[in-house]
Design an enzyme around this catalytic site. Structure first.
Site, mmCIF file in Angstrom:
data_model
loop_
_atom_site.group_PDB
_atom_site.id
_atom_site.type_symbol
_atom_site.label_atom_id
_atom_site.label_comp_id
_atom_site.label_asym_id
_atom_site.label_seq_id
_atom_site.Cartn_x
_atom_site.Cartn_y
_atom_site.Cartn_z
ATOM 1 N N TYR A 180 6.474 19.275 -0.327
ATOM 2 C CA TYR A 180 5.360 19.764 0.501
ATOM 3 C C TYR A 180 4.822 21.107 0.007
ATOM 4 O O TYR A 180 3.634 21.401 0.119
ATOM 5 C CB TYR A 180 5.778 19.804 1.977
ATOM 6 C CG TYR A 180 5.752 18.417 2.576
ATOM 7 C CD1 TYR A 180 6.906 17.642 2.674
ATOM 8 C CD2 TYR A 180 4.541 17.833 2.949
ATOM 9 C CE1 TYR A 180 6.857 16.345 3.148
ATOM 10 C CE2 TYR A 180 4.485 16.536 3.435
ATOM 11 C CZ TYR A 180 5.642 15.787 3.522
ATOM 12 O OH TYR A 180 5.580 14.500 3.968
ATOM 13 N N ARG A 197 2.394 20.437 -2.779
ATOM 14 C CA ARG A 197 1.107 19.978 -2.255
ATOM 15 C C ARG A 197 0.366 21.119 -1.580
ATOM 16 O O ARG A 197 -0.856 21.223 -1.634
ATOM 17 C CB ARG A 197 1.340 18.796 -1.298
ATOM 18 C CG ARG A 197 1.813 17.546 -2.014
ATOM 19 C CD ARG A 197 2.260 16.485 -1.043
ATOM 20 N NE ARG A 197 1.147 15.988 -0.243
ATOM 21 C CZ ARG A 197 1.313 15.288 0.891
ATOM 22 N NH1 ARG A 197 2.542 15.059 1.340
ATOM 23 N NH2 ARG A 197 0.291 14.854 1.555
ATOM 24 N N ASN A 218 -5.247 12.761 6.682
ATOM 25 C CA ASN A 218 -5.002 13.739 5.632
ATOM 26 C C ASN A 218 -4.412 15.018 6.211
ATOM 27 O O ASN A 218 -4.746 15.421 7.323
ATOM 28 C CB ASN A 218 -6.311 14.062 4.879
ATOM 29 C CG ASN A 218 -6.895 12.821 4.238
ATOM 30 O OD1 ASN A 218 -6.177 11.846 4.028
ATOM 31 N ND2 ASN A 218 -8.192 12.835 3.985
ATOM 32 N N VAL A 219 -3.549 15.622 5.436
ATOM 33 C CA VAL A 219 -2.875 16.850 5.879
ATOM 34 C C VAL A 219 -3.320 18.040 5.032
ATOM 35 O O VAL A 219 -2.823 19.144 5.189
ATOM 36 C CB VAL A 219 -1.335 16.669 5.788
ATOM 37 C CG1 VAL A 219 -0.872 15.563 6.721
ATOM 38 C CG2 VAL A 219 -0.880 16.369 4.357
ATOM 39 N N HIS A 261 -1.598 13.017 11.223
ATOM 40 C CA HIS A 261 -0.299 13.104 10.545
ATOM 41 C C HIS A 261 0.131 14.539 10.293
ATOM 42 O O HIS A 261 1.055 14.775 9.508
ATOM 43 C CB HIS A 261 -0.340 12.321 9.218
ATOM 44 C CG HIS A 261 -0.556 10.858 9.415
ATOM 45 N ND1 HIS A 261 -0.996 10.017 8.412
ATOM 46 C CD2 HIS A 261 -0.420 10.079 10.514
ATOM 47 C CE1 HIS A 261 -1.099 8.780 8.896
ATOM 48 N NE2 HIS A 261 -0.756 8.790 10.171
HETATM 49 C C1 BV8 Z 1 4.872 5.517 14.228
HETATM 50 C C2 BV8 Z 1 3.129 11.955 5.955
HETATM 51 C C3 BV8 Z 1 6.200 4.762 16.087
HETATM 52 C C4 BV8 Z 1 2.168 13.037 5.778
HETATM 53 C C5 BV8 Z 1 2.427 9.735 6.365
HETATM 54 C C6 BV8 Z 1 3.044 -0.846 13.435
HETATM 55 C C7 BV8 Z 1 2.770 0.060 14.459
HETATM 56 C C8 BV8 Z 1 3.301 1.351 14.430
HETATM 57 C C9 BV8 Z 1 4.112 1.766 13.338
HETATM 58 C C10 BV8 Z 1 4.378 0.869 12.336
HETATM 59 C C11 BV8 Z 1 3.859 -0.420 12.376
HETATM 60 N N1 BV8 Z 1 4.295 -1.062 11.251
HETATM 61 C C12 BV8 Z 1 5.063 -0.220 10.523
HETATM 62 C C13 BV8 Z 1 5.146 0.949 11.163
HETATM 63 C C14 BV8 Z 1 5.899 2.106 10.681
HETATM 64 C C15 BV8 Z 1 5.056 3.046 9.812
HETATM 65 C C16 BV8 Z 1 4.097 2.345 8.896
HETATM 66 O O1 BV8 Z 1 2.913 2.217 9.194
HETATM 67 N N2 BV8 Z 1 4.584 1.934 7.750
HETATM 68 C C17 BV8 Z 1 3.734 1.299 6.764
HETATM 69 C C18 BV8 Z 1 4.076 1.848 5.385
HETATM 70 C C19 BV8 Z 1 3.897 -0.192 6.894
HETATM 71 N N3 BV8 Z 1 4.335 3.946 10.684
HETATM 72 C C20 BV8 Z 1 4.984 5.032 11.123
HETATM 73 O O2 BV8 Z 1 6.146 5.261 10.906
HETATM 74 C C21 BV8 Z 1 4.171 6.008 11.968
HETATM 75 N N4 BV8 Z 1 4.931 6.309 13.166
HETATM 76 O O3 BV8 Z 1 4.105 4.622 14.339
HETATM 77 O O4 BV8 Z 1 5.849 5.814 15.207
HETATM 78 C C22 BV8 Z 1 7.068 3.792 15.324
HETATM 79 C C23 BV8 Z 1 8.114 4.271 14.537
HETATM 80 C C24 BV8 Z 1 8.918 3.354 13.848
HETATM 81 C C25 BV8 Z 1 8.657 1.984 13.920
HETATM 82 C C26 BV8 Z 1 7.575 1.522 14.687
HETATM 83 C C27 BV8 Z 1 6.781 2.436 15.392
HETATM 84 C C28 BV8 Z 1 3.970 7.319 11.222
HETATM 85 C C29 BV8 Z 1 2.941 7.161 10.154
HETATM 86 C C30 BV8 Z 1 2.688 8.512 9.461
HETATM 87 C C31 BV8 Z 1 3.438 8.535 8.180
HETATM 88 N N5 BV8 Z 1 3.149 9.732 7.444
HETATM 89 N N6 BV8 Z 1 2.469 10.745 5.555
HETATM 90 C C32 BV8 Z 1 2.001 13.278 4.323
HETATM 91 O O5 BV8 Z 1 3.006 13.515 3.642
HETATM 92 O O6 BV8 Z 1 0.835 13.205 3.929
HETATM 93 S S1 BV8 Z 1 1.455 8.435 5.977
HETATM 94 C C33 BV8 Z 1 0.667 8.666 4.499
HETATM 95 O O7 BV8 Z 1 -0.113 7.483 4.275
HETATM 96 C C34 BV8 Z 1 -0.345 9.795 4.502
HETATM 97 O O8 BV8 Z 1 -0.419 10.512 5.701
HETATM 98 C C35 BV8 Z 1 -1.661 9.082 4.269
HETATM 99 O O9 BV8 Z 1 -2.712 9.683 4.868
HETATM 100 C C36 BV8 Z 1 -1.335 7.776 4.884
HETATM 101 C C37 BV8 Z 1 -2.252 6.632 4.668
HETATM 102 O O10 BV8 Z 1 -2.557 6.542 3.306
HETATM 103 P P1 BV8 Z 1 -4.104 6.644 2.906
HETATM 104 O O11 BV8 Z 1 -4.653 7.895 3.498
HETATM 105 O O12 BV8 Z 1 -4.787 5.381 3.290
HETATM 106 O O13 BV8 Z 1 -4.015 6.861 1.351
HETATM 107 P P2 BV8 Z 1 -3.790 5.725 0.235
HETATM 108 O O14 BV8 Z 1 -3.475 6.443 -1.034
HETATM 109 O O15 BV8 Z 1 -2.851 4.693 0.760
HETATM 110 O O16 BV8 Z 1 -5.233 5.035 0.118
HETATM 111 C C38 BV8 Z 1 -6.322 5.769 -0.360
HETATM 112 C C39 BV8 Z 1 -7.493 4.803 -0.430
HETATM 113 O O17 BV8 Z 1 -8.646 5.534 -0.853
HETATM 114 C C40 BV8 Z 1 -7.280 3.701 -1.456
HETATM 115 O O18 BV8 Z 1 -7.638 2.459 -0.843
HETATM 116 C C41 BV8 Z 1 -8.268 4.030 -2.586
HETATM 117 O O19 BV8 Z 1 -8.838 2.867 -3.137
HETATM 118 C C42 BV8 Z 1 -9.320 4.793 -1.839
HETATM 119 N N7 BV8 Z 1 -10.029 5.784 -2.659
HETATM 120 C C43 BV8 Z 1 -9.564 6.512 -3.714
HETATM 121 N N8 BV8 Z 1 -10.545 7.350 -4.136
HETATM 122 C C44 BV8 Z 1 -11.626 7.152 -3.325
HETATM 123 C C45 BV8 Z 1 -11.300 6.163 -2.375
HETATM 124 N N9 BV8 Z 1 -12.164 5.741 -1.428
HETATM 125 C C46 BV8 Z 1 -13.386 6.312 -1.407
HETATM 126 N N10 BV8 Z 1 -13.767 7.275 -2.277
HETATM 127 C C47 BV8 Z 1 -12.920 7.711 -3.242
HETATM 128 N N11 BV8 Z 1 -13.319 8.660 -4.113
#
Ligand code: BV8
Length: 254
Positions: A69, A72, A105-106, A122
């Site tokens: 962190y 970042r 975003n953070v 987040h």
């Molecule tokens: C929770 C930390 C209760 C901060 C992050 C269903 C319901 C609820 C929860 C879950 C569920 N299923 C699974 C879960 C658990 C989990 C989850 O979702 N897991 C996933 C992996 C399946 N969720 C959680 O744990 C959440 N808590 O719900 O609590 C609970 C708990 C346990 C079990 C059930 C329920 C907490 C989620 C928060 C996690 N923390 N990060 C940090 O370090 O930053 S998440 C992390 O991913 C970041 O915060 C980030 O923001 C986030 C999402 O990613 P994106 O922002 O989408 O970024 P990514 O790189 O993936 O995509 C970028 C996109 O941009 C790409 O598509 C790319 O093509 C595009 N792009 C690139 N350049 C451009 C562009 N687009 C336009 N223009 C450009 N120039």
């Protein structure tokens, strides 16, 4: 359902009855130089996500998590908002309380661009809290790279040794209830009007953020995805505008 690719030439008409909720992800900061999570040079590639963005990872190796962190934090300080961030700030100024920005975003770049009506779902890179006591999270730009582990001064006063931690929502951690209720309240108000939901720069992988589009549709919202490539949940959106958010967002609203 084949989500039509809406050419940007057909911008979203904004009138006195239009309410807009925007969800952003790492892609919106990509044109500011901040690496995304799951792209080719994604952040997670150097660190297994469970090691650096989970409470278990922090328990196991707090120095690694603080290094992740802090790196970042140091880099984000050198980055500036791009036209996509400013377009959302401008839209907020136009719509006032009929606008809400929810960001995953953070990096703080929306705030740097002047956004005020913002929910940092987040957390924020530049905020730290105690891992034990319930002191209020505080602004912190310090970097803890070489293995130093910051301790809570308040806990120390009572003879307790507690580590400070980033004020970030890790995987497996609950999102702040006040943030979720603020979003639900906004959506409920928007539902009685013309409700537009836009997700930009997000892969639609992480929940509950990725589920907001479903809630928006249930409430009659018209849904748009602005993304460089199809996302995990593209099919849920009525419109998909493919391309860089820094170029699309400034032209998306008429
Ligand atoms: C929770 C930390 C209760 C901060 C992050 C269903 C319901 C609820 C929860 C879950 C569920 N299923 C699974 C879960 C658990 C989990 C989850 O979702 N897991 C996933 C992996 C399946 N969720 C959680 O744990 C959440 N808590 O719900 O609590 C609970 C708990 C346990 C079990 C059930 C329920 C907490 C989620 C928060 C996690 N923390 N990060 C940090 O370090 O930053 S998440 C992390 O991913 C970041 O915060 C980030 O923001 C986030 C999402 O990613 P994106 O922002 O989408 O970024 P990514 O790189 O993936 O995509 C970028 C996109 O941009 C790409 O598509 C790319 O093509 C595009 N792009 C690139 N350049 C451009 C562009 N687009 C336009 N223009 C450009 N120039």
């Amino acid at each position: 359902m084949n989500t039509p690719k809406t050419p940007v030439e057909k911008p979203i008409a904004i009138d006195a009855n239009t309410w807009v909720l925007v969800l952003t992800g790492a892609g919106v900061s990509a044109e500011s130089g901040i690496p995304t999570f799951r792209g080719s040079n994604g952040l997670w590639e150097n660190y297994p996500v469970e090691y650096v963005a989970s409470p278990e990872g922090f328990m196991r190796d707090p120095a690694l998590v603080w290094r992740f962190y802090s790196e970042r934090r140091a880099f984000a300080k050198t980055c500036s908002p791009n036209p996509g961030h400013y377009a959302l700030k401008d839209l907020e100024e136009r719509l006032g309380d009929r606008f809400l920005l929810v960001t995953q975003n953070v990096d703080g770049l929306h705030r740097k661009a002047g956004s005020k009506r913002i929910v940092e779902l987040h957390g924020n890179l530049f905020t730290t809290r105690c891992s034990q006591c319930d002191r209020i999270p505080f602004e912190d730009e310090d970097e803890y790279m070489g293995g130093t582990l910051p301790a809570c001064a308040l806990c120390a006063k009572t003879g307790k040794k507690s580590l400070l931690r980033p004020h970030i929502v890790w995987f497996g951690e609950m999102l702040a209830p006040e943030n979720l209720s603020r979003i639900q309240a906004f959506m409920a108000q928007a539902a009685g009007n013309r409700f537009v939901f836009v997700a930009a720069g997000t892969s639609g992988v992480v929940y509950p953020a990725a589920g907001l589009v479903i809630s928006a549709r249930k409430l009659g919202g018209e849904t748009f995805l602005v993304n460089a490539e199809p996302a995990e949940n593209t099919e849920v959106f009525e419109h998909f505008i493919q391309g860089p958010s820094g170029q699309i967002l400034p032209r998306l609203f008429s």
